[in-house]
Write a protein that holds these residues in place. Structure first.
Motif, mmCIF file in Angstrom:
data_model
loop_
_atom_site.group_PDB
_atom_site.id
_atom_site.type_symbol
_atom_site.label_atom_id
_atom_site.label_comp_id
_atom_site.label_asym_id
_atom_site.label_seq_id
_atom_site.Cartn_x
_atom_site.Cartn_y
_atom_site.Cartn_z
ATOM 1 N N UNK A 170 24.720 44.379 41.688
ATOM 2 C CA UNK A 170 25.907 45.228 41.798
ATOM 3 C C UNK A 170 26.082 45.688 43.243
ATOM 4 N N UNK A 171 27.195 46.331 43.512
ATOM 5 C CA UNK A 171 27.484 46.801 44.868
ATOM 6 C C UNK A 171 26.466 47.821 45.360
ATOM 7 N N UNK A 172 25.850 48.595 44.441
ATOM 8 C CA UNK A 172 24.862 49.586 44.875
ATOM 9 C C UNK A 172 23.456 48.992 45.001
ATOM 10 N N UNK A 173 23.319 47.675 44.783
ATOM 11 C CA UNK A 173 22.032 47.009 44.951
ATOM 12 C C UNK A 173 21.209 46.856 43.687
#
Length: 145
Positions: free
Chosen positions: A29-32
């Protein structure tokens, strides 16, 4: 329905086997945050390469005929102790490698239930009059029943 085509009874002089992988996908995801999803409990894409050194042109013809029989109608290759697994000595492992290439039940399937198909045409190199070297590459596929 596919049919098993027995591979000619020729003992390979070399053998390379890769057991394949379990189908899976990684998502990030975008937050890792990472997530790993596995799609099955059977390995896929096992590979087998058989080398035959200094075999007769008649034996080369048998291999090429097998290639045509398998690929013309999308059948699969049936290996046995007389060909692909000939010469494997692995009783200490419960004959693990032999079973990975060809089940003991004579079905032509691998221990994982996969079917061997040619991944490309056999490669033939003439060495001297009447003798050749051949390399055959196979991939194990999971077909729907």
């Amino acid at each position: 329905m596919t049919t098993a085509q027995p591979f000619p009874s020729i003992k390979p002089t070399s053998r390379r086997f890769t057991p394949g992988t379990y189908p899976s996908t990684d998502f990030e995801s975008l937050d890792g945050t990472k997530t790993h999803i596995r799609y099955g409990n059977k390995r896929v894409n096992a590979t087998l390469t058989l080398g035959f050194s200094n075999i007769t042109d008649g034996q080369v013809g048998l291999i090429l005929d097998n290639y045509d029989d398998v690929m013309a109608t999308y059948n699969f290759v049936k290996f046995s102790v007389n060909n692909a697994t000939a010469g494997i000595i692995d009783p200490g492992s419960g004959n693990f490698l032999t079973k990975e290439i060809a089940r003991e039940d004579g079905s032509g399937l691998t221990e994982q239930g996969l079917k061997w198909r040619y991944s490309g045409p056999p490669s033939v190199t003439s060495t001297f009059k009447g003798m050749s070297n051949v390399s055959c590459s196979f991939v194990a596929c999971l077909d729907s029943p």
